[in-house]
Write a protein that holds these residues in place. Structure first.
Motif, short mmCIF file in Angstrom:
data_model
loop_
_atom_site.label_atom_id
_atom_site.label_comp_id
_atom_site.label_asym_id
_atom_site.label_seq_id
_atom_site.Cartn_x
_atom_site.Cartn_y
_atom_site.Cartn_z
N ALA A 170 -1.18 -6.13 7.50
CA ALA A 170 -0.87 -6.14 8.93
C ALA A 170 -0.31 -4.80 9.40
CB ALA A 170 0.11 -7.26 9.25
N VAL A 171 0.56 -4.20 8.55
CA VAL A 171 1.30 -3.01 8.97
C VAL A 171 1.16 -1.88 7.96
CG1 VAL A 171 3.53 -2.10 9.72
CG2 VAL A 171 3.02 -4.53 10.02
N SER A 172 0.89 -0.69 8.44
CA SER A 172 0.90 0.51 7.60
C SER A 172 2.26 1.18 7.74
CB SER A 172 -0.20 1.48 8.04
OG SER A 172 -0.02 2.75 7.44
N LEU A 173 2.91 1.46 6.59
CA LEU A 173 4.24 2.09 6.59
C LEU A 173 4.25 3.47 5.94
CD1 LEU A 173 6.42 -0.98 5.46
CD2 LEU A 173 5.97 -0.20 7.79
N LEU A 174 3.15 3.86 5.34
CA LEU A 174 3.02 5.15 4.68
C LEU A 174 4.03 5.32 3.53
CD1 LEU A 174 0.85 7.19 5.46
CD2 LEU A 174 2.59 8.59 6.55
N LEU A 175 4.37 4.23 2.86
CA LEU A 175 5.31 4.30 1.75
C LEU A 175 4.73 5.07 0.56
CD1 LEU A 175 6.74 0.66 1.79
CD2 LEU A 175 7.75 2.72 2.77
N THR A 176 3.43 5.21 0.52
CA THR A 176 2.80 5.98 -0.56
C THR A 176 3.26 7.43 -0.54
OG1 THR A 176 0.89 6.18 0.91
CG2 THR A 176 0.76 4.53 -0.83
N ASP A 177 3.68 7.92 0.62
CA ASP A 177 4.19 9.29 0.69
C ASP A 177 5.50 9.43 -0.09
OD1 ASP A 177 2.06 9.84 2.38
OD2 ASP A 177 3.26 11.07 3.72
N ILE A 178 6.31 8.37 -0.08
CA ILE A 178 7.55 8.41 -0.86
C ILE A 178 7.21 8.48 -2.35
CG2 ILE A 178 9.72 7.25 -1.38
CD1 ILE A 178 9.53 5.81 1.28
N THR A 179 6.27 7.65 -2.77
CA THR A 179 5.83 7.66 -4.17
C THR A 179 5.34 9.04 -4.57
OG1 THR A 179 5.14 5.36 -3.91
CG2 THR A 179 4.34 6.52 -5.86
N ALA A 180 4.70 9.73 -3.64
CA ALA A 180 4.15 11.06 -3.92
C ALA A 180 5.21 12.16 -3.86
CB ALA A 180 3.03 11.38 -2.93
N GLY A 181 6.45 11.80 -3.51
CA GLY A 181 7.53 12.79 -3.50
C GLY A 181 7.98 13.24 -2.13
#
Length: 459
Positions: free
Chosen positions: A207-218
């Protein structure tokens, strides 16, 4: 013959010394500016244009020389070169820093204050969030040249496919709404998506995109930038006003309450993911997105088929009337090692040229940089022939003028930001932690970790 040779030697020495003297004079007659923007990027070009106009308008003053240095990732390439210059005691006169990092550089004695050198009233021309961003212990150090913003975007086709009672949950662009209402809408979207064969939901993932993958990437700062407002909107924060006290603040009851609401996104069936696909919102895989202001140009220029609408960042409660929306960006600062009063005055004069009302308008026109000057915010054009642009900038402009809040000023901000983003925001999502006890434990652990690191600032 010997006398002739001696004369030639002396003459050569004189010319050599004169040349050295000339070089020093040339160096002292230059004011050097470093920025983190690539020379061929619109941001780098706008700085170069601004410096050129200064030199043309001040033919009798010192020449201003700009070096746009390409940065990598979160600015690492540029910061590496800046750190090397600091080590070699060869800092430029003026350089750029990300706003939240100003406190750390002030604590190290590397930045010079600006208050006593600025023109009367110049500082007051900045928006309050930008003044707060550049202020450490009551002194002003950083002139922000660009503000920023975060809002909620939604896929218009996906929302239009919803039943009327669900569509009614979507606020208009001039309405406030709460995090609870945002969660309710997200839940209804997810329920519909899993039972519908509407083509708008053909690629649906979450439902929602939070872009948390950017945190994982540093890119830890993005997590702090996006989600500290949850705490602000609940009268909480990640650090006390002194910039170094974390225990009892980050892990307060109000922080737990706010982040428990955030955690509802990860209650089964989940509404958001810590491992979402790349460009989830852009490619029609999510109906909603917590979106930085840079999405506007990116979507319009690179995803012309995507119909998107923009609404305000949710509040924690209807009654909250304080500042809470994300803001801040890079700023111009000056070399604090410079002691020559006349040179400092010239340097600050150049900084004012780079940050005055005219410059702020130019930066928006050339790069979409949100104006930091009160008299320049109206440069944001909300009457173009693109309705998606107009809606987005209407929302962002409102937040700049009414609700934007600067991130905390702390000498240890980079560590604070990384720990909050990685050990709290991301961890809640990865572990789908939704109960108060677990979230409280995450906050306690993070506070303890940061307090140990911050002990050096309390001596």
């Amino acid at each position: 013959m010997k006398k002739l040779m001696l004369f030639v030697s002396i003459l050569s020495l004189v010319f050599s010394l004169a040349a050295c003297s000339s070089d020093k004079t040339s160096s002292s007659d230059k004011i050097v500016v470093w920025t983190q923007a690539a020379a061929d990027h619109p941001e780098g070009k706008m700085f170069a244009d601004r410096v050129k106009s200064y030199n043309e308008a001040h033919p009798d003053g010192p020449i201003v020389e700009i070096q746009n240095i390409t940065r990598a990732g979160a600015g690492s390439g540029y910061i590496d070169k800046l750190n090397a210059a600091i080590t070699a005691n060869d800092m430029p006169d003026i350089f750029t820093l990300d706003g939240p990092d100003i406190g750390a550089y002030v604590d190290s004695g590397l930045l010079g204050e600006l208050d006593e050198y600025m023109s009367e009233g110049f500082k007051d021309g900045f928006t309050q969030a930008i003044i707060d961003q550049g202020t450490v212990d009551g002194k002003f150090y950083g002139m922000g040249y660009s503000d920023s913003g975060v809002a909620i975007m939604y896929n218009e086709d996906m929302i239009n496919a919803l039943p009327e009672d669900v569509k009614a949950l979507v606020p208009s662009l001039d309405q406030d709404w709460t995090w609870d209402q945002f969660i309710e809408l997200s839940r209804k979207v997810d329920e519909f998506a899993k039972t519908s064969d509407d083509p708008a939901y053909a690629n649906y993932e979450v439902a929602v995109s939070l872009l948390l993958t950017d945190i994982t990437a540093g890119a830890y700062e993005l997590g702090t930038y996006y989600f500290t407002p949850l705490l602000w909107g609940n009268d909480a924060n990640i650090v006390a006003e002194d910039g170094v006290t974390v225990d009892g603040v980050l892990n307060s009851d109000k922080s737990v309450e706010a982040l428990t609401k955030y955690a509802k996104l990860f209650a089964e069936p989940v509404l958001a993911s810590a491992t979402e696909s790349e460009k989830t919102f852009h490619s029609g895989k999510s109906a909603l997105s917590v979106s930085g202001f840079w999405y506007v140009n990116e979507l319009i220029n690179n995803y012309p088929d995507l119909k998107f609408k923009t609404v305000r960042y949710p509040k924690m409660s209807e009654d909250f009337d304080g500042l809470y929306t994300p803001s801040g960006s890079w700023a111009f600062v000056r070399n604090g090692q410079e002691e020559d009063e006349e040179r400092i005055k010239q340097t600050v004069e150049v900084m004012e040229w780079l940050n005055n009302d005219e410059a702020s308008k130019e930066y928006f026109a050339k790069n979409g940089s949100i104006p930091t000057r009160i008299n320049s915010v109206d440069a944001i054009d909300t009457n173009t022939d693109n309705p998606y642009h107009n809606d987005a900038w209407t929302v962002l402009k409102y937040q700049v003028e009414n609700t934007n809040k600067s991130r905390p000023v702390s000498p240890g901000y980079p560590y604070l930001s990384e720990t909050f983003a990685k050990d709290v925001i991301l961890k809640i999502a990865q572990n789908k932690a939704t109960d108060e006890a677990t979230i409280k434990q995450y906050l306690d652990d993070a506070a303890k970790k940061i307090e140990l690191e911050f002990a050096k600032y309390k001596k």
